[in-house]
Design a protein around this motif. Sequence first.
Motif, short mmCIF file in Angstrom:
data_model
loop_
_atom_site.label_atom_id
_atom_site.label_comp_id
_atom_site.label_asym_id
_atom_site.label_seq_id
_atom_site.Cartn_x
_atom_site.Cartn_y
_atom_site.Cartn_z
N VAL A 100 0.91 -1.27 -0.01
CA VAL A 100 0.03 -0.11 -0.09
C VAL A 100 0.82 1.36 -0.02
CG1 VAL A 100 -1.70 1.27 1.20
CG2 VAL A 100 -1.93 -1.38 1.06
N CYS A 101 1.89 1.20 0.73
CA CYS A 101 3.03 2.39 0.84
C CYS A 101 3.51 2.61 -0.45
CB CYS A 101 3.94 2.38 2.01
SG CYS A 101 4.63 3.68 2.72
N LEU A 102 3.84 1.31 -1.18
CA LEU A 102 4.49 1.74 -2.57
C LEU A 102 3.58 2.41 -3.57
CD1 LEU A 102 6.34 -1.76 -3.02
CD2 LEU A 102 7.24 0.57 -3.09
N LEU A 103 2.28 1.82 -3.45
CA LEU A 103 1.21 2.65 -4.35
C LEU A 103 1.00 3.96 -3.87
CD1 LEU A 103 -0.97 2.12 -6.15
CD2 LEU A 103 -2.40 1.25 -4.59
N LYS A 104 1.08 4.34 -2.50
CA LYS A 104 0.71 5.68 -2.18
C LYS A 104 2.00 6.49 -2.58
CE LYS A 104 -3.15 5.85 0.10
NZ LYS A 104 -4.50 6.82 -0.24
N THR A 105 3.10 6.25 -2.82
CA THR A 105 4.22 6.82 -3.29
C THR A 105 4.45 7.00 -4.78
OG1 THR A 105 5.66 4.67 -2.47
CG2 THR A 105 5.50 6.65 -0.84
#
Length: 238
Positions: free
Chosen positions: A167-172
């Motif tokens: 999720v963090c990869l997607l958000k960044t």
Amino acid sequence: MNLYEQIEAYISGTLSSTERADFEQLLANDPEVKKAYDNWQETAAIVEKHETAAKQVPELRSLLEPLTREHFSGKPAATVRQGRVRKLVLAAVAAAAVLLLFLFNPAGIDRYPVTPMPNVVVRGAASQDKEGGRLFNEAQYDKALPYLKRDATANPDDVMAAFYYGVCLLKTGKPADALPVFEQLLQNSSAFQEDSYFFAALCAYKTSKKELAKQYATAVPPSNLYYKNAQRLLKKLK
């Protein structure tokens, strides 16, 4: 202690270290526990959103009511000036309405709920190994990313660590890197498998893999937190 009492105690950080570890194991491996936890978090988010909107209503009213009394009270005024002011006031009213509609009816494929990483604070004190979760929950995704990458790499069997790293990869802005993370989560049954179908679909969509996006979005079951988001994505793929 029933399940919902456990969830509340877990979120508030009042479980013992043993109880916390046991609950995290349940959360990672029991879809029913994960669903109950997601429902709790979603309800809390909705309540918070409506409370925020309710707090803003008096502020909007205090802004608009004096303008309404001054410019729509029926008092005579210069026609040109009155027309211009009326347009400005109407624009302000429209802007306020849009703001409230946005608060109550978020939409769009990038407006999806993100359940906070659980238990990032233990009895009110931040722990170093929870720093990534704390930053994630504060939406500081760029800062959280190296911590979450470290945790996911160091614990390859930890589905919760992998999920939030994805999720963090997607958000960044790294959907191409996030996609294989979610696809790996789809390979085995876990509490995060259903959620991963939506996030895999979103990553595939953002990397122009439309057929793959459609395949993953279709697999999100109606009972899942992200079902409506998946259906919204499918409409964009038609």
